[in-house]
Design an enzyme around this catalytic site. Structure first.
Site, PDB file in Angstrom:
ATOM      1  N   GLY A 111       0.794  -1.230   0.000  1.00 36.22           N
ATOM      2  CA  GLY A 111       0.000   0.000   0.000  1.00 36.22           C
ATOM      3  C   GLY A 111       0.824   1.277   0.000  1.00 36.22           C
ATOM      4  N   SER A 112       2.022   1.227  -0.583  1.00 35.92           N
ATOM      5  CA  SER A 112       2.802   2.475  -0.614  1.00 35.92           C
ATOM      6  C   SER A 112       2.152   3.500  -1.541  1.00 35.92           C
ATOM      7  CB  SER A 112       4.260   2.202  -1.009  1.00 35.92           C
ATOM      8  OG  SER A 112       4.368   1.818  -2.350  1.00 35.92           O
ATOM      9  N   ASN A 113       1.476   3.036  -2.588  1.00 34.59           N
ATOM     10  CA  ASN A 113       0.720   3.987  -3.420  1.00 34.59           C
ATOM     11  C   ASN A 113      -0.489   4.542  -2.676  1.00 34.59           C
ATOM     12  OD1 ASN A 113       1.751   4.394  -6.269  1.00 34.59           O
ATOM     13  ND2 ASN A 113       1.938   2.162  -6.052  1.00 34.59           N
TER      14      ASN A 113
ATOM     15  N   GLY B 163     -10.515  -5.135 -19.867  1.00 33.88           N
ATOM     16  CA  GLY B 163      -9.296  -5.856 -20.224  1.00 33.88           C
ATOM     17  C   GLY B 163      -8.252  -5.761 -19.121  1.00 33.88           C
TER      18      GLY B 163
ATOM     19  N   HIS C  96       0.011   1.014 -12.966  1.00 36.56           N
ATOM     20  CA  HIS C  96       0.715  -0.179 -13.440  1.00 36.56           C
ATOM     21  C   HIS C  96       2.201   0.147 -13.605  1.00 36.56           C
ATOM     22  CE1 HIS C  96       1.186  -4.031 -15.411  1.00 36.56           C
ATOM     23  NE2 HIS C  96       1.923  -3.423 -16.317  1.00 36.56           N
TER      24      HIS C  96
ATOM     25  N   ARG D 277      -6.557  -8.252  -8.216  1.00 35.93           N
ATOM     26  CA  ARG D 277      -7.713  -8.989  -8.740  1.00 35.93           C
ATOM     27  C   ARG D 277      -8.243  -8.244  -9.956  1.00 35.93           C
ATOM     28  NH1 ARG D 277      -7.733 -13.741  -7.007  1.00 35.93           N
ATOM     29  NH2 ARG D 277      -9.902 -13.959  -7.654  1.00 35.93           N
TER      30      ARG D 277
ATOM     31  N   LEU E 294     -11.278  -6.932 -12.226  1.00 39.46           N
ATOM     32  CA  LEU E 294     -12.663  -6.532 -11.948  1.00 39.46           C
ATOM     33  C   LEU E 294     -13.496  -6.715 -13.216  1.00 39.46           C
ATOM     34  CD1 LEU E 294     -11.850  -3.347  -9.856  1.00 39.46           C
ATOM     35  CD2 LEU E 294     -12.781  -5.514  -8.989  1.00 39.46           C
TER      36      LEU E 294
HETATM   37  C1  GAR Z   1       3.027  -1.182  -7.542  1.00 40.03           C
HETATM   38  O1  GAR Z   1       4.275  -1.223  -8.194  1.00 40.03           O
HETATM   39  C2  GAR Z   1       1.893  -1.217  -8.539  1.00 40.03           C
HETATM   40  O2  GAR Z   1       2.168  -0.483  -9.699  1.00 40.03           O
HETATM   41  C3  GAR Z   1       1.832  -2.682  -8.821  1.00 40.03           C
HETATM   42  O3  GAR Z   1       1.989  -3.295  -7.572  1.00 40.03           O
HETATM   43  C4  GAR Z   1       2.788  -2.455  -6.741  1.00 40.03           C
HETATM   44  C5  GAR Z   1       2.019  -2.200  -5.472  1.00 40.03           C
HETATM   45  O4  GAR Z   1       2.818  -1.532  -4.527  1.00 40.03           O
HETATM   46  N1  GAR Z   1       0.605  -3.026  -9.428  1.00 40.03           N
HETATM   47  C6  GAR Z   1       0.476  -4.012 -10.303  1.00 40.03           C
HETATM   48  O5  GAR Z   1       1.394  -4.716 -10.664  1.00 40.03           O
HETATM   49  C7  GAR Z   1      -0.919  -4.219 -10.824  1.00 40.03           C
HETATM   50  N2  GAR Z   1      -0.926  -5.203 -11.876  1.00 40.03           N
HETATM   51  P1  GAR Z   1       2.147  -0.828  -3.249  1.00 40.03           P
HETATM   52  O6  GAR Z   1       1.230  -1.873  -2.610  1.00 40.03           O
HETATM   53  O7  GAR Z   1       3.309  -0.503  -2.377  1.00 40.03           O
HETATM   54  O8  GAR Z   1       1.397   0.383  -3.725  1.00 40.03           O
END
Ligand code: GAR
Length: 210
Positions: free
Chosen positions: A12-14, A143, A109, A91, A93
């Site tokens: 969850g850093s984003n 998609g 992404h 997941r 959707l």
């Molecule tokens: C991030 O790099 C995000 O872009 C990627 O997972 C990581 C989550 O990091 N997402 C995907 O690969 C989606 N297909 P976070 O939990 O620290 O935000």
């Protein structure tokens, strides 16, 4: 302020970047609710720490994808969520779920789409030998990582990169890009035009990072 529901499966850093942005008085959104399909996800801790409703919905506890998505939609709606931000949510959707938030589901992404969709985007980039990769925020369609692109940021791939070092470099850009893309989306500075988006020229010029 637009009410965001943030969906996470991991660190969850984003999400943290979005929480931090929303803590700024001039940011046009707030995080109304965080949902994780992984009950142990650290993202839920981050939400609680920020005083935001944190809900675990373990997809494995539901009989079908439709049941899981129904519960997810109900949880988000109960918090008054208008916009859904996928932040490391692993997941897919369905079109049915997306129809409940038309044009209001965003994803980040870790690649320059349309290159390297799906899982392990950073590993795909290393294996393909590209010299530049990055991250993309896009509207979600049915998609896998195919929806209209809102914003992108590039990072170099360095000769000694490992999956971990490249992922960290991309992640730093993700944390900058996602709040910026959310701002553009919720303020209507980026709009959907079929398979593409139109980004308001003033918004793009006014923001150094686009
Ligand atoms: C991030 O790099 C995000 O872009 C990627 O997972 C990581 C989550 O990091 N997402 C995907 O690969 C989606 N297909 P976070 O939990 O620290 O935000």
């Amino acid at each position: 302020r637009a009410r965001l529901g943030v969906l996470v499966s991991g660190s969850g850093s984003n999400l943290q970047a979005l929480l931090d942005a929303c803590a700024q008085a001039d940011f046009p959104a707030e995080v109304a609710c965080v949902v994780s399909n992984v009950p142990t996800a650290f993202g839920l801790e981050r939400a609680r720490k920020a005083g935001v409703s944190a809900v675990a919905l373990d997809h494995k506890a539901f009989g079908s994808r439709a049941d899981f998505e129904r519960a997810l939609g109900e949880t988000l709606r109960a918090s008054g969520v208008e916009w859904v931000c996928l932040a490391g949510f692993m997941r897919l959707l369905s079109a049915d779920f997306l129809a409940g938030f038309p044009g209001r589901v965003l994803n980040i992404h870790p690649a320059l789409l349309p290159a390297f969709p799906g899982l392990h985007a950073q590993r795909q980039a290393l294996e393909r030998g590209v010299k530049i990769t990055g991250c993309t925020v896009h509207f979600v369609d049915a998609g896998t990582d195919t929806g209209p692109i809102i914003a992108q940021a590039a990072v170099p791939v360095l000769p000694d990169d490992t999956e971990a070092s490249l992922s960290a470099r991309i992640l730093a850009e993700e944390h900058r890009l996602y709040p910026l893309a959310v701002r553009l989306a919720v303020t209507g500075k980026v709009t959907l035009e079929g398979t593409r988006t139109r980004v308001d020229a003033q918004a793009a010029v006014g923001d150094q990072s686009l």
